[in-house]
Design a protein around this motif. Structure first.
Motif, PDB file in Angstrom:
ATOM      1  N   ASP A  55       0.817  -1.211   0.000  1.00 54.92           N
ATOM      2  CA  ASP A  55       0.000   0.000   0.000  1.00 54.92           C
ATOM      3  C   ASP A  55       0.853   1.264   0.000  1.00 54.92           C
ATOM      4  O   ASP A  55       0.477   2.276  -0.601  1.00 54.92           O
ATOM      5  CB  ASP A  55      -0.948   0.007   1.196  1.00 54.92           C
ATOM      6  CG  ASP A  55      -2.157  -0.895   0.976  1.00 54.92           C
ATOM      7  OD1 ASP A  55      -2.357  -1.345  -0.165  1.00 54.92           O
ATOM      8  OD2 ASP A  55      -2.896  -1.146   1.945  1.00 54.92           O
ATOM      9  N   ASP A  56       1.995   1.223   0.690  1.00 59.10           N
ATOM     10  CA  ASP A  56       2.891   2.387   0.713  1.00 59.10           C
ATOM     11  C   ASP A  56       3.433   2.674  -0.686  1.00 59.10           C
ATOM     12  O   ASP A  56       3.488   3.827  -1.121  1.00 59.10           O
ATOM     13  CB  ASP A  56       4.059   2.147   1.675  1.00 59.10           C
ATOM     14  CG  ASP A  56       3.619   2.103   3.121  1.00 59.10           C
ATOM     15  OD1 ASP A  56       2.596   2.725   3.441  1.00 59.10           O
ATOM     16  OD2 ASP A  56       4.294   1.434   3.928  1.00 59.10           O
ATOM     17  N   VAL A  57       3.834   1.622  -1.382  1.00 56.80           N
ATOM     18  CA  VAL A  57       4.359   1.783  -2.738  1.00 56.80           C
ATOM     19  C   VAL A  57       3.273   2.294  -3.672  1.00 56.80           C
ATOM     20  O   VAL A  57       3.465   3.259  -4.423  1.00 56.80           O
ATOM     21  CB  VAL A  57       4.932   0.446  -3.262  1.00 56.80           C
ATOM     22  CG1 VAL A  57       5.338   0.571  -4.727  1.00 56.80           C
ATOM     23  CG2 VAL A  57       6.129   0.014  -2.418  1.00 56.80           C
TER      24      VAL A  57
ATOM     25  N   GLU B  51       0.348  -3.049 -11.541  1.00 53.95           N
ATOM     26  CA  GLU B  51      -0.947  -2.649 -11.013  1.00 53.95           C
ATOM     27  C   GLU B  51      -0.746  -1.938  -9.680  1.00 53.95           C
ATOM     28  O   GLU B  51       0.067  -2.356  -8.858  1.00 53.95           O
ATOM     29  CB  GLU B  51      -1.849  -3.867 -10.821  1.00 53.95           C
ATOM     30  CG  GLU B  51      -2.081  -4.668 -12.094  1.00 53.95           C
ATOM     31  CD  GLU B  51      -2.887  -3.894 -13.130  1.00 53.95           C
ATOM     32  OE1 GLU B  51      -3.675  -3.012 -12.731  1.00 53.95           O
ATOM     33  OE2 GLU B  51      -2.729  -4.180 -14.333  1.00 53.95           O
ATOM     34  N   LEU B  52      -1.520  -0.872  -9.438  1.00 50.01           N
ATOM     35  CA  LEU B  52      -1.359  -0.060  -8.238  1.00 50.01           C
ATOM     36  C   LEU B  52      -2.628  -0.005  -7.409  1.00 50.01           C
ATOM     37  O   LEU B  52      -2.954   1.005  -6.811  1.00 50.01           O
ATOM     38  CB  LEU B  52      -0.928   1.359  -8.623  1.00 50.01           C
ATOM     39  CG  LEU B  52       0.385   1.473  -9.404  1.00 50.01           C
ATOM     40  CD1 LEU B  52       0.618   2.901  -9.858  1.00 50.01           C
ATOM     41  CD2 LEU B  52       1.555   0.990  -8.556  1.00 50.01           C
TER      42      LEU B  52
ATOM     43  N   THR C 257      -0.295   9.097  -5.945  1.00 46.62           N
ATOM     44  CA  THR C 257      -0.491  10.452  -5.424  1.00 46.62           C
ATOM     45  C   THR C 257       0.686  11.381  -5.655  1.00 46.62           C
ATOM     46  O   THR C 257       0.693  12.500  -5.161  1.00 46.62           O
ATOM     47  CB  THR C 257      -0.794  10.403  -3.919  1.00 46.62           C
ATOM     48  OG1 THR C 257       0.338   9.834  -3.222  1.00 46.62           O
ATOM     49  CG2 THR C 257      -2.025   9.579  -3.630  1.00 46.62           C
ATOM     50  N   SER C 258       1.686  10.945  -6.407  1.00 48.76           N
ATOM     51  CA  SER C 258       2.913  11.724  -6.534  1.00 48.76           C
ATOM     52  C   SER C 258       2.996  12.583  -7.789  1.00 48.76           C
ATOM     53  O   SER C 258       3.992  13.250  -8.017  1.00 48.76           O
ATOM     54  CB  SER C 258       4.139  10.789  -6.490  1.00 48.76           C
ATOM     55  OG  SER C 258       4.244  10.165  -5.244  1.00 48.76           O
ATOM     56  N   ASN C 259       1.952  12.559  -8.625  1.00 45.92           N
ATOM     57  CA  ASN C 259       1.990  13.306  -9.883  1.00 45.92           C
ATOM     58  C   ASN C 259       3.244  12.962 -10.685  1.00 45.92           C
ATOM     59  O   ASN C 259       3.961  13.842 -11.173  1.00 45.92           O
ATOM     60  CB  ASN C 259       1.940  14.814  -9.622  1.00 45.92           C
ATOM     61  CG  ASN C 259       0.638  15.242  -8.972  1.00 45.92           C
ATOM     62  OD1 ASN C 259      -0.429  14.741  -9.323  1.00 45.92           O
ATOM     63  ND2 ASN C 259       0.720  16.140  -8.006  1.00 45.92           N
TER      64      ASN C 259
ATOM     65  N   LYS D 162      10.576  12.402  -6.975  1.00 44.83           N
ATOM     66  CA  LYS D 162       9.375  12.532  -7.790  1.00 44.83           C
ATOM     67  C   LYS D 162       9.666  13.278  -9.094  1.00 44.83           C
ATOM     68  O   LYS D 162       8.799  13.393  -9.951  1.00 44.83           O
ATOM     69  CB  LYS D 162       8.274  13.259  -7.014  1.00 44.83           C
ATOM     70  CG  LYS D 162       7.830  12.523  -5.762  1.00 44.83           C
ATOM     71  CD  LYS D 162       6.802  13.322  -4.987  1.00 44.83           C
ATOM     72  CE  LYS D 162       6.403  12.604  -3.706  1.00 44.83           C
ATOM     73  NZ  LYS D 162       5.403  13.388  -2.934  1.00 44.83           N
ATOM     74  N   LYS D 163      10.885  13.795  -9.225  1.00 46.99           N
ATOM     75  CA  LYS D 163      11.276  14.540 -10.411  1.00 46.99           C
ATOM     76  C   LYS D 163      12.535  13.941 -11.017  1.00 46.99           C
ATOM     77  O   LYS D 163      13.299  13.253 -10.330  1.00 46.99           O
ATOM     78  CB  LYS D 163      11.532  16.019 -10.061  1.00 46.99           C
ATOM     79  CG  LYS D 163      10.317  16.742  -9.515  1.00 46.99           C
ATOM     80  CD  LYS D 163      10.650  18.196  -9.224  1.00 46.99           C
ATOM     81  CE  LYS D 163       9.431  18.947  -8.702  1.00 46.99           C
ATOM     82  NZ  LYS D 163       9.767  20.369  -8.420  1.00 46.99           N
TER      83      LYS D 163
END
Length: 229
Positions: free
Chosen positions: A97-99, A150-151, A105-107, A218-219
Motif C-alpha cells: 500500500d505504501d508503494v 498494477e497499483l 499520489t505523486s503526480n 518525484k522529479k
C-alpha cells in the motif's frame, strides 16, 4: 579565461572520461559477444549505436560526479558507482500500500527513474527502470523494461501478506528512497538474508542513474548549461 586550476580540472575530467569510455567499451563488447542475435543486422545496429551511448554515459557520469549531486562514489576504472551495501535488503517502508500510494499520489511523469526488485529463489537485486506510460484511470504504470504494474490498494490483506518480502512475483515496483536508489545504482545483490558480490549495472542503467534527482525522487534531474546533473 583558462586558469591553471581550470586546466588541471579539465585534464582530470578528460582522463576520467577516457577511462570510463575504455571500461564501458570493454564491458559492452563482452555483452555483445555473448548475445544471441537473430541476424547480423541486429548486431550491426547495436555496434553502430555503441559509440554514441558509451560517450553519452561516460560524459554524464563525469558531470554528475563533478557536480556532487549524487551520494555515490565514481569508480572510474570499473565504470561503476560504489556505495556501502546494507547487510539486508533495504525494504523499510516498502509495503504494497505504501508503494502504490506513492505512485498514485505523486503526480509522476513519463521518464521518471524508478527502482524495481528482481527476485529469484536465491537472489535479489534492485535495478533501475523508467516510467514510459501512466494510466491512473486503471491504477497502473508501465516501465520501459519490466512492463505494467498494477497499483490497486490491498486493504483486505493483513500486514504480513502486505510485506514485499512475502511476494512470489519475480519483479516488483519499489518506492524510490535514498537507500534503494543507491543499492540499484551500485548493483547490490543479496542471497537469502546475506549480501553478495555486486553486479555491474547495464549501460542503460548507468545512463538512468545520471537522471536521478537525489533531492526529490518525484522529479528527474535538471539540466544546467546543457549538462545533465
Amino acid at each position: 579565461m583558462m586558469t591553471q586550476a581550470n586546466l588541471w580540472q579539465t585534464q582530470i575530467d578528460s582522463s576520467s572520461f577516457a577511462e570510463l569510455c575504455a571500461a564501458l567499451y570493454q564491458r559492452e563488447i563482452n555483452v555483445l559477444a555473448q548475445g544471441d542475435f537473430p541476424h547480423c543486422q541486429a548486431l550491426q545496429a547495436r555496434l553502430k549505436s555503441l559509440p554514441h551511448y558509451v560517450s553519452r554515459t561516460a560524459h554524464a557520469m563525469v558531470q554528475v560526479n563533478n557536480q556532487q549531486h549524487s551520494p555515490l562514489l565514481l569508480d572510474v576504472q570499473n565504470a561503476n558507482w560504489s556505495a556501502k551495501q546494507n547487510s539486508t535488503l533495504p525494504l523499510s517502508g516498502q509495503a504494497i500500500d505504501d508503494v502504490n500510494r506513492w505512485y498514485l499520489t505523486s503526480n509522476i511523469r513519463v521518464g521518471l527513474v524508478v527502482p524495481i526488485i528482481n527476485r529469484t529463489s536465491k537472489q535479489a537485486t534492485i535495478v533501475l527502470d523508467c516510467v514510459d506510460r501512466i494510466d491512473l484511470a486503471k491504477g497502473r504504470v508501465r516501465t520501459n523494461v519490466a512492463g505494467w504494474f498494477e497499483l490497486t490498494h490491498s486493504t483486505l490483506e493483513d500486514e504480513t501478506s502486505k510485506k514485499l518480502k512475502s511476494f512470489s512475483n519475480d519483479q516488483q515496483l519499489l518506492k524510490p528512497n535514498k537507500k534503494v536508489m543507491m543499492a540499484a545504482c551500485a548493483g547490490h545483490t543479496w542471497q537469502g538474508s546475506h549480501k553478495s558480490a555486486p553486479l555491474l549495472p547495464s549501460l542503460r542503467e548507468l545512463l538512468l542513474s545520471c537522471n536521478i534527482n537525489w533531492k526529490n525522487f518525484k522529479k528527474t534531474a535538471v539540466v544546467t548549461n546543457g549538462l545533465t546533473i
